[in-house]
Structure formats: C-alpha cells, structure tokens
Design a protein around this motif. Structure first.
Motif, PDB file in Angstrom:
ATOM      1  N   GLU A   1     -20.344  -5.992   3.149  1.00 18.70           N
ATOM      2  CA  GLU A   1     -19.242  -5.845   2.195  1.00 18.70           C
ATOM      3  C   GLU A   1     -19.378  -4.586   1.338  1.00 18.70           C
ATOM      4  O   GLU A   1     -18.887  -4.535   0.210  1.00 18.70           O
ATOM      5  CB  GLU A   1     -19.145  -7.078   1.302  1.00 18.70           C
TER       6      GLU A   1
ATOM      7  N   ASP B   1      -6.422  -8.600   4.353  1.00 17.74           N
ATOM      8  CA  ASP B   1      -7.429  -9.558   4.811  1.00 17.74           C
ATOM      9  C   ASP B   1      -8.639  -8.802   5.343  1.00 17.74           C
ATOM     10  O   ASP B   1      -8.917  -8.785   6.551  1.00 17.74           O
ATOM     11  CB  ASP B   1      -6.861 -10.457   5.916  1.00 17.74           C
ATOM     12  N   PRO B   2      -9.396  -8.138   4.462  1.00 17.16           N
ATOM     13  CA  PRO B   2     -10.517  -7.318   4.930  1.00 17.16           C
ATOM     14  C   PRO B   2     -11.635  -8.175   5.511  1.00 17.16           C
ATOM     15  O   PRO B   2     -12.017  -9.199   4.953  1.00 17.16           O
ATOM     16  CB  PRO B   2     -10.978  -6.603   3.658  1.00 17.16           C
TER      17      PRO B   2
ATOM     18  N   THR C   1     -10.099   2.433   4.487  1.00 15.42           N
ATOM     19  CA  THR C   1     -10.358   1.006   4.288  1.00 15.42           C
ATOM     20  C   THR C   1     -10.396   0.670   2.805  1.00 15.42           C
ATOM     21  O   THR C   1      -9.768  -0.296   2.348  1.00 15.42           O
ATOM     22  CB  THR C   1     -11.695   0.603   4.952  1.00 15.42           C
TER      23      THR C   1
ATOM     24  N   THR D   1       0.814  -1.213   0.000  1.00 17.24           N
ATOM     25  CA  THR D   1       0.000   0.000   0.000  1.00 17.24           C
ATOM     26  C   THR D   1       0.847   1.262   0.000  1.00 17.24           C
ATOM     27  O   THR D   1       0.302   2.370  -0.062  1.00 17.24           O
ATOM     28  CB  THR D   1      -0.942   0.032   1.217  1.00 17.24           C
TER      29      THR D   1
ATOM     30  N   ILE E   1      -7.398  -1.663   0.707  1.00 16.21           N
ATOM     31  CA  ILE E   1      -7.707  -2.879  -0.054  1.00 16.21           C
ATOM     32  C   ILE E   1      -7.339  -2.706  -1.519  1.00 16.21           C
ATOM     33  O   ILE E   1      -6.643  -3.548  -2.111  1.00 16.21           O
ATOM     34  CB  ILE E   1      -9.198  -3.228   0.082  1.00 16.21           C
TER      35      ILE E   1
ATOM     36  N   ILE F   1     -15.802  -3.108   1.225  1.00 13.43           N
ATOM     37  CA  ILE F   1     -14.993  -4.093   0.508  1.00 13.43           C
ATOM     38  C   ILE F   1     -15.389  -4.132  -0.965  1.00 13.43           C
ATOM     39  O   ILE F   1     -14.540  -4.137  -1.860  1.00 13.43           O
ATOM     40  CB  ILE F   1     -15.157  -5.486   1.147  1.00 13.43           C
TER      41      ILE F   1
ATOM     42  N   GLY G   1      -4.085  -7.498  -1.287  1.00 14.80           N
ATOM     43  CA  GLY G   1      -5.165  -6.610  -0.854  1.00 14.80           C
ATOM     44  C   GLY G   1      -5.494  -6.705   0.620  1.00 14.80           C
ATOM     45  O   GLY G   1      -6.494  -6.143   1.077  1.00 14.80           O
TER      46      GLY G   1
ATOM     47  N   ALA H   1     -14.037  -1.241  -2.927  1.00 15.17           N
ATOM     48  CA  ALA H   1     -12.608  -1.409  -3.227  1.00 15.17           C
ATOM     49  C   ALA H   1     -12.394  -2.419  -4.344  1.00 15.17           C
ATOM     50  O   ALA H   1     -11.572  -2.213  -5.247  1.00 15.17           O
ATOM     51  CB  ALA H   1     -11.867  -1.853  -1.964  1.00 15.17           C
TER      52      ALA H   1
END
Length: 259
Positions: A158, A99-100, A116, A70, A120, A161, A97, A164
């Motif tokens: 999600e 571990d969301p 967040t 990142t 990701i 998530i 990416g 992303a």
C-alpha cells in the motif's frame, strides 16, 4: 456560523451509488435530509441507487449525475448542476477514490506510480475543491472526505495507496484551516477493512490482497467495520452536533489500528 440542520440541507455525494457513499446517503436521508444528489461513473448503477433511495424515502428529492470524479471539468459541471437543482450545497461527501488494489511497489511500473496516486487522491480532492466557492458564498458547509488508514500506517502493498490517502488527509487539514473563517468545516474519515462494500469483495478475491486484509481482520477485536458504521459518522459530522469539529482525521477500524 451554526451548522445547518440536516432536515433543511442539501447534500451532494460523490461515489454515492454504492458502498460507503450509498450508505452515507441512506444515513443522511434517515436523519431527515430533504434534498440529495448522488454522483457516480456508471449510469445504470446510479439509476438503480436513485430508485432504491427514492422508494425508501419518498418525501426526499433525489437526483443522480454521471461524472468521472478525476476529471476537473466533469466535477465542476456536476457541482454546478447539483447546486442549481438543490439551490445550495450544505453537505459534501467525497468518496470517489476508486477501488485501488494493493500492489508491492516494485511491481508498479515507474510511469504508473504518479497516475495511480493522482487517480486515487484526485477523485476525493477535486469535488471538495469544487464546492468551495458555493459554500463560501452561502457562509458555510460541511465537507466529509474518505481516505483510509493507509494514510497513517505503512503496509506492504500500500505504498502508492498510502501516499494518495496521506495527500487526501493533508488536503483536508489545510482546507479546514483556510475555510474555517467562512464557516466551512472539513473532516476526513480513514477506515481500514470495510466488510460489506464492492471493494471488499475484490480484495478478498485477490490472492495478495486477500491475505493482507485477512490478517488485518484478525485485529478487528470490536468487529469488522461495515459501511453503515462509516455512514453514522458522516451523518454526525454533517450535523449541528459537530458544529465545532473541523480539520480532524478519524479512524474507524474496529480496532485494527489505534492511531
């Protein structure tokens, strides 16, 4: 330009020390890959993965680089180091990416929403952008990014998530459109539940995520996907057999979704 044969190529795998990344490394080495650099945050896990891969494929040159995917400066340094070690980067697998964990949107603080999403998406997008100059100069390459089916199917818990993952998918499509004239192919894989990864164990242990993914598993009529299933598609997309495949987003879900 024809795609470079795997047994002549050099591959760089961000997120290559465990899970789908490690399975992809194994699949490429089994296909005859002679040069590989895996990248991850944890030096201990990187050393263990490198030793395991080297033991099972003693004829290959395998290295490890510690990097936070990142962080743009670290990503650029890792790409330059890998290119110097291997001479070229023909294949990039970008799956760092993180571990969301699923969380209902109202439980995510406002000031954490964009970080967040950025964490990701950034861990997958930045390595792809970083190899662009190298692949352009050499006249081609194959980039395979990992997102998830949350990019396509809205699921409670999600929302961030999924945003992303959708960013990764659209980045790959746009990059494929721009880079095709330079012989660079960019594709994206979107699994759902992957049953033999460290993230799966975390998801199953979490009360909310365990219930969510437990329900999803009941829809996998073809069987719950394993990392090796994803890796097999990675090896295909990296090979000359996929020389005319680019800009695609491919779901591998065992039947959980059909999109």
């Amino acid at each position: 330009m024809n795609a470079r044969r795997i047994d002549e190529a050099g591959a760089l795998i961000f997120g290559g020390t465990a899970g789908i990344g490690l399975a992809s490394a194994t699949a490429l080495l089994r296909a005859g890959l002679p040069r590989l650099v895996i990248v991850g945050r944890n030096a201990g896990r990187g050393a263990a993965a490198t030793a395991m891969l080297s033991e099972s494929h003693p004829g290959a040159e395998i290295g490890f680089l510690a990097c936070d995917a990142t962080q743009p400066d670290q990503v650029q340094a890792a790409v330059e180091s890998a290119a110097g070690a291997m001479g070229r980067i023909d294949i990039l697998v970008s799956c760092a990416g993180g571990d969301p964990m699923p969380r209902l949107l109202h439980t995510i603080p406002l000031d954490a929403v964009m970080p967040t999403i950025g964490m990701i998406a950034g861990g997958v997008i930045l390595p792809a952008r970083a190899v662009l100059a190298h692949m352009t100069a050499q006249g081609g390459g194959a980039i395979i990014c990992l997102a998830s089916d949350a990019a396509k199917v809205a699921t409670p818990g999600e929302t961030a998530i999924g945003a992303a993952m959708a960013a990764i998918v659209m980045f790959c499509r746009g990059m494929a459109n721009e880079a095709k004239r330079n012989g660079i192919r960019v594709n994206c894989l979107t699994p759902s539940v992957v049953g033999d990864t460290p993230l799966y164990a975390k998801l199953k242990a979490d009360p909310f995520a365990g219930k969510l993914f437990g329900k999803a598993e009941t829809l996998a009529s073809l069987g719950v996907v394993e990392a090796a299933d994803i890796a097999a598609m990675v090896a295909f997309l990296a090979s000359p057999a996929a020389a005319r495949v680019t800009g695609q987003t491919i779901s591998i879900t065992g039947g959980i979704s059909a999109v």
